[in-house]
Design a protein around this motif. Structure first.
Motif, PDB file in Angstrom:
ATOM      1  N   LEU A 421       0.839  -1.186   0.000  1.00  0.00           N
ATOM      2  CA  LEU A 421       0.000   0.000   0.000  1.00  0.00           C
ATOM      3  C   LEU A 421       0.879   1.243   0.000  1.00  0.00           C
ATOM      4  CD1 LEU A 421      -2.620  -1.099   2.683  1.00  0.00           C
ATOM      5  CD2 LEU A 421      -2.917  -1.127   0.196  1.00  0.00           C
ATOM      6  N   SER A 422       0.362   2.333  -0.575  1.00  0.00           N
ATOM      7  CA  SER A 422       1.139   3.566  -0.622  1.00  0.00           C
ATOM      8  C   SER A 422       1.477   4.062   0.776  1.00  0.00           C
ATOM      9  CB  SER A 422       0.363   4.642  -1.386  1.00  0.00           C
ATOM     10  OG  SER A 422      -0.898   4.896  -0.761  1.00  0.00           O
ATOM     11  N   ALA A 423       0.624   3.752   1.765  1.00  0.00           N
ATOM     12  CA  ALA A 423       0.894   4.168   3.136  1.00  0.00           C
ATOM     13  C   ALA A 423       2.102   3.461   3.726  1.00  0.00           C
ATOM     14  CB  ALA A 423      -0.331   3.916   4.015  1.00  0.00           C
ATOM     15  N   GLN A 424       2.545   2.377   3.093  1.00  0.00           N
ATOM     16  CA  GLN A 424       3.710   1.640   3.576  1.00  0.00           C
ATOM     17  C   GLN A 424       4.978   1.985   2.794  1.00  0.00           C
ATOM     18  OE1 GLN A 424       1.748  -2.283   3.068  1.00  0.00           O
ATOM     19  NE2 GLN A 424       2.044  -2.561   5.261  1.00  0.00           N
ATOM     20  N   GLN A 425       4.909   2.995   1.933  1.00  0.00           N
ATOM     21  CA  GLN A 425       6.053   3.406   1.142  1.00  0.00           C
ATOM     22  C   GLN A 425       6.320   4.887   1.336  1.00  0.00           C
ATOM     23  OE1 GLN A 425       6.116   1.780  -2.963  1.00  0.00           O
ATOM     24  NE2 GLN A 425       4.148   0.854  -2.466  1.00  0.00           N
ATOM     25  N   ALA A 426       7.586   5.256   1.235  1.00  0.00           N
ATOM     26  CA  ALA A 426       7.988   6.655   1.330  1.00  0.00           C
ATOM     27  C   ALA A 426       8.635   7.050   0.013  1.00  0.00           C
ATOM     28  CB  ALA A 426       8.957   6.865   2.488  1.00  0.00           C
ATOM     29  N   LEU A 427       8.166   8.126  -0.588  1.00  0.00           N
ATOM     30  CA  LEU A 427       8.707   8.618  -1.846  1.00  0.00           C
ATOM     31  C   LEU A 427       9.938   9.474  -1.585  1.00  0.00           C
ATOM     32  CD1 LEU A 427       8.516   9.264  -4.926  1.00  0.00           C
ATOM     33  CD2 LEU A 427       7.022  11.177  -4.268  1.00  0.00           C
ATOM     34  N   THR A 428      11.005   9.236  -2.332  1.00  0.00           N
ATOM     35  CA  THR A 428      12.200  10.077  -2.259  1.00  0.00           C
ATOM     36  C   THR A 428      12.328  10.846  -3.559  1.00  0.00           C
ATOM     37  OG1 THR A 428      13.373   8.580  -0.761  1.00  0.00           O
ATOM     38  CG2 THR A 428      14.704  10.131  -2.019  1.00  0.00           C
ATOM     39  N   VAL A 429      12.375  12.165  -3.461  1.00  0.00           N
ATOM     40  CA  VAL A 429      12.534  13.039  -4.612  1.00  0.00           C
ATOM     41  C   VAL A 429      14.014  13.384  -4.755  1.00  0.00           C
ATOM     42  CG1 VAL A 429      11.926  15.262  -5.644  1.00  0.00           C
ATOM     43  CG2 VAL A 429      10.219  13.987  -4.318  1.00  0.00           C
ATOM     44  N   LEU A 430      14.574  13.129  -5.929  1.00  0.00           N
ATOM     45  CA  LEU A 430      15.955  13.504  -6.233  1.00  0.00           C
ATOM     46  C   LEU A 430      15.923  14.730  -7.125  1.00  0.00           C
ATOM     47  CD1 LEU A 430      17.764  10.119  -7.045  1.00  0.00           C
ATOM     48  CD2 LEU A 430      17.701  11.363  -4.899  1.00  0.00           C
ATOM     49  N   ALA A 431      16.626  15.775  -6.732  1.00  0.00           N
ATOM     50  CA  ALA A 431      16.608  17.022  -7.498  1.00  0.00           C
ATOM     51  C   ALA A 431      18.005  17.618  -7.559  1.00  0.00           C
ATOM     52  CB  ALA A 431      15.621  18.022  -6.884  1.00  0.00           C
ATOM     53  N   ASP A 432      18.668  17.441  -8.683  1.00  0.00           N
ATOM     54  CA  ASP A 432      19.965  18.080  -8.903  1.00  0.00           C
ATOM     55  C   ASP A 432      19.703  19.517  -9.356  1.00  0.00           C
ATOM     56  OD1 ASP A 432      22.634  18.513  -9.149  1.00  0.00           O
ATOM     57  OD2 ASP A 432      22.920  17.276 -10.932  1.00  0.00           O
ATOM     58  N   GLY A 433      20.426  20.471  -8.791  1.00  0.00           N
ATOM     59  CA  GLY A 433      20.149  21.868  -9.103  1.00  0.00           C
ATOM     60  C   GLY A 433      18.780  22.281  -8.611  1.00  0.00           C
ATOM     61  N   GLY A 457       6.623  11.628   7.038  1.00  0.00           N
ATOM     62  CA  GLY A 457       7.166  10.349   6.605  1.00  0.00           C
ATOM     63  C   GLY A 457       6.753   9.925   5.217  1.00  0.00           C
ATOM     64  N   HIS A 458       6.010  10.765   4.490  1.00  0.00           N
ATOM     65  CA  HIS A 458       5.521  10.376   3.168  1.00  0.00           C
ATOM     66  C   HIS A 458       6.533  10.664   2.070  1.00  0.00           C
ATOM     67  CE1 HIS A 458       1.580   9.553   4.792  1.00  0.00           C
ATOM     68  NE2 HIS A 458       1.506  10.764   5.302  1.00  0.00           N
ATOM     69  N   ILE A 459       7.199  11.805   2.157  1.00  0.00           N
ATOM     70  CA  ILE A 459       8.097  12.243   1.087  1.00  0.00           C
ATOM     71  C   ILE A 459       9.424  12.673   1.693  1.00  0.00           C
ATOM     72  CG2 ILE A 459       8.482  13.974  -0.712  1.00  0.00           C
ATOM     73  CD1 ILE A 459       5.543  13.992  -1.284  1.00  0.00           C
ATOM     74  N   ARG A 460      10.509  12.226   1.080  1.00  0.00           N
ATOM     75  CA  ARG A 460      11.852  12.632   1.459  1.00  0.00           C
ATOM     76  C   ARG A 460      12.483  13.374   0.283  1.00  0.00           C
ATOM     77  NH1 ARG A 460      13.795   9.313   5.803  1.00  0.00           N
ATOM     78  NH2 ARG A 460      15.926   9.219   5.012  1.00  0.00           N
ATOM     79  N   LEU A 461      13.415  14.251   0.580  1.00  0.00           N
ATOM     80  CA  LEU A 461      14.074  15.048  -0.462  1.00  0.00           C
ATOM     81  C   LEU A 461      15.575  14.899  -0.351  1.00  0.00           C
ATOM     82  CD1 LEU A 461      14.053  17.262  -2.707  1.00  0.00           C
ATOM     83  CD2 LEU A 461      14.141  18.961  -0.858  1.00  0.00           C
ATOM     84  N   VAL A 462      16.221  14.568  -1.445  1.00  0.00           N
ATOM     85  CA  VAL A 462      17.676  14.569  -1.556  1.00  0.00           C
ATOM     86  C   VAL A 462      18.009  15.457  -2.742  1.00  0.00           C
ATOM     87  CG1 VAL A 462      19.759  13.198  -1.898  1.00  0.00           C
ATOM     88  CG2 VAL A 462      17.841  12.242  -0.598  1.00  0.00           C
ATOM     89  N   ALA A 463      18.708  16.557  -2.497  1.00  0.00           N
ATOM     90  CA  ALA A 463      18.904  17.556  -3.536  1.00  0.00           C
ATOM     91  C   ALA A 463      20.290  18.180  -3.450  1.00  0.00           C
ATOM     92  CB  ALA A 463      17.829  18.651  -3.429  1.00  0.00           C
ATOM     93  N   ALA A 464      20.736  18.702  -4.572  1.00  0.00           N
ATOM     94  CA  ALA A 464      21.967  19.488  -4.638  1.00  0.00           C
ATOM     95  C   ALA A 464      21.576  20.952  -4.779  1.00  0.00           C
ATOM     96  CB  ALA A 464      22.825  19.053  -5.826  1.00  0.00           C
ATOM     97  N   VAL A 465      22.186  21.809  -3.963  1.00  0.00           N
ATOM     98  CA  VAL A 465      21.798  23.217  -3.934  1.00  0.00           C
ATOM     99  C   VAL A 465      23.031  24.109  -3.999  1.00  0.00           C
ATOM    100  CG1 VAL A 465      19.726  22.717  -2.584  1.00  0.00           C
ATOM    101  CG2 VAL A 465      21.842  23.308  -1.401  1.00  0.00           C
ATOM    102  N   GLY A 466      22.771  25.389  -4.310  1.00  0.00           N
ATOM    103  CA  GLY A 466      23.816  26.389  -4.309  1.00  0.00           C
ATOM    104  C   GLY A 466      24.046  26.944  -2.910  1.00  0.00           C
TER     105      GLY A 466
END
Length: 486
Positions: A421-433, A457-466
């Protein structure tokens, strides 16, 4: 386990005590003739074979036949064998900062993660990174000067995600030579490669995945290891360089102890295990739980790089699932406006902060009888609406990223694990720049949305920033900063 495998993917954690009914440890059960693994190239990613997916069945078919002589053992150092120059192995300093002023570790919950998530990314002889370990929290930002390896780190994560989703090595690493360190010296067989890995935490507990990939002269896996609590659950080794397969051994427990079989040398063995393991013993069930946890976490990744030049035109109505370049933003806004009024209202509220001028809401327009859809900013009573095509590049990137952070897998063009189920998963967003083209106000609002979603706990973010965004983020509790130095 074979010493050359340690050279290829790194030493395994110290073995832990075994439960009485779990059978012998995989390391203890290996006979003396275990295939040797060239230290230089590495184990690699694997395939699109996720649990219960029909497409994975074909991937699980590995070449059979008698094994030939073992590949020559290589040195255990990180020189030519790993594709990296010999010398100090210290990677970039990664201060564990996350709290106000950049102090303190990221605010991870002490209890086990309810959803499988990647909590650490490891890179060795991968681009500019050597023996680097990056802890990942709900919001993790990579910062540093140009050339410090921010994009390489996110590329490694995206490649692991592709392998967990069933991609082949060629699909996950379209330009593998770009991942080899600049000063890497080939070994006597002209081989060079790189290593990468991750830790996935979840209901099964922390699980480590380590890969060694040979990039030259041919792209292939030469070593993979899946471990938990110091126990090796899966290990693969390149036994015969003339065959397109690796010899795999996974924990079985009971009277058998270990099961051995060939697996493809261009796909992630961990992703193939659910197709090969029955789960009839305690050892098999541990292997399945660990492998499925890793696969679920790696499949729950959405690389996002909004392209304003592709977002301005009207788009035909479709499924309403946002593409990675966000070119179909108008169609997705049409869907969220009708299906999820709460999230659409939150996005409209964010638009008031990130877009110039008054914003009363977000709307869509379509020609009578169907046709292309155009998104507009509602400017309020007695004011003409503004089509998104007339907005600035920064405003379009802001709206797209805000939508991603406020939504979930069902609205994104991705293929999460359908078994859970979607409630048992966490989305990770990858964003370069991540902050490219954004001003401080827009970046700060996106960080606020990321922290809001991450805290749930639903969405995680891993990103590269200035540096401007990094300076703001260092003052925000809950943001884990990874400061890289050239």
């Amino acid at each position: 386990m074979d010493a050359t495998l340690d050279a290829a993917v790194g030493p395994a954690p110290a073995p832990a005590a075994l439960a009485p009914d779990s059978g012998p440890a995989l390391a203890d059960a290996e006979p003396a003739d275990t295939p040797t693994v060239p230290a230089q190239a590495g184990a690699a990613p694997a395939g699109r074979a996720a649990p219960g997916r029909a497409g994975a069945a074909a991937a699980a078919e590995a070449p059979a036949g008698p094994d030939a002589s073992a590949a020559p053992a290589a040195s255990a150092d990180e020189g030519p064998a790993s594709g990296a120059p010999a010398g100090p192995t210290g990677g970039p300093a990664v201060p564990p900062q996350a709290g106000p002023g950049g102090s303190g570790p990221p605010a991870e919950p002490a209890q086990p993660h309810r959803r499988p998530v990647v909590t650490e990314l490891r890179l060795s002889a991968f681009g500019p990174h050597r023996s680097a370990a990056f802890p990942l929290g709900p919001v993790t930002l990579f910062a540093g000067p140009s050339g410090s390896g921010k994009s390489q780190a996110l590329t490694a994560y995206e490649s692991l995600a592709g392998l967990g989703s069933g991609a082949t090595l060629e699909e996950a690493f379209p330009d593998p030579r770009a991942r080899i360190p600049d000063l890497a010296v080939p070994d006597a067989q002209r081989r060079r490669g790189f290593r990468l890995g991750c830790t996935v935490d979840g209901p099964a507990g922390p699980v480590r995945l380590d890969l060694a990939v040979q990039a030259e002269p041919t792209l292939r896996i030469v070593g993979e290891r899946l471990t938990q609590d110091g126990r090796i659950l899966l290990a693969t080794a390149l036994r015969d360089p003339g065959r397109r397969s690796v010899q795999a051994a996974w924990l079985t427990g009971g009277a058998i102890g270990v099961t051995r079989a060939p697996l493809p040398d261009d796909r992630l063995g961990t992703a193939l295990l659910p197709l090969r393991v029955a789960g009839s013993t305690a050892g098999q069930r541990q292997v399945l739980a660990a492998a499925e946890q890793v696969v679920v976490a790696l499949r729950s990744v959405f690389p996002c790089d909004p392209r304003p030049d592709r977002m301005r035109a009207a788009v035909p109505p479709g499924e309403g699932r946002l593409l990675g370049d966000c070119a179909n933003l108008a169609d997705v806004l049409r869907r969220t406006r009708h299906e999820c009024g709460t999230r659409h209202a939150l996005l409209a509220g964010a638009a008031r902060t990130g877009c110039a001028g008054p914003v009363a809401g977000l709307d869509v327009r379509a020609r009578a009888g169907g046709g292309p859809v155009t998104a507009v900013l509602d400017r309020g009573p007695a004011r003409p609406a503004t089509e998104l095509a007339r907005l600035g590049a920064g405003e379009l990137r802001f709206l797209a990223l805000a939508l991603v952070l406020l939504t979930g897998p069902g609205v994104l063009a991705m293929d999460p694990a359908a078994e859970l189920l979607s409630a048992q998963q966490a989305l990770t967003v990858l964003a370069d720049g991540f902050d490219r083209g954004l001003d401080r106000r827009q970046s700060a609002e996106l960080l606020r949305l990321a922290l809001l979603s991450g805290s749930r706990g639903h969405i995680r973010l891993v990103a590269a920033v200035g540096e401007d965004t990094a300076e703001t983020a260092r003052r925000l509790p809950g943001v884990a900063m990874v400061d890289l130095t050239a």
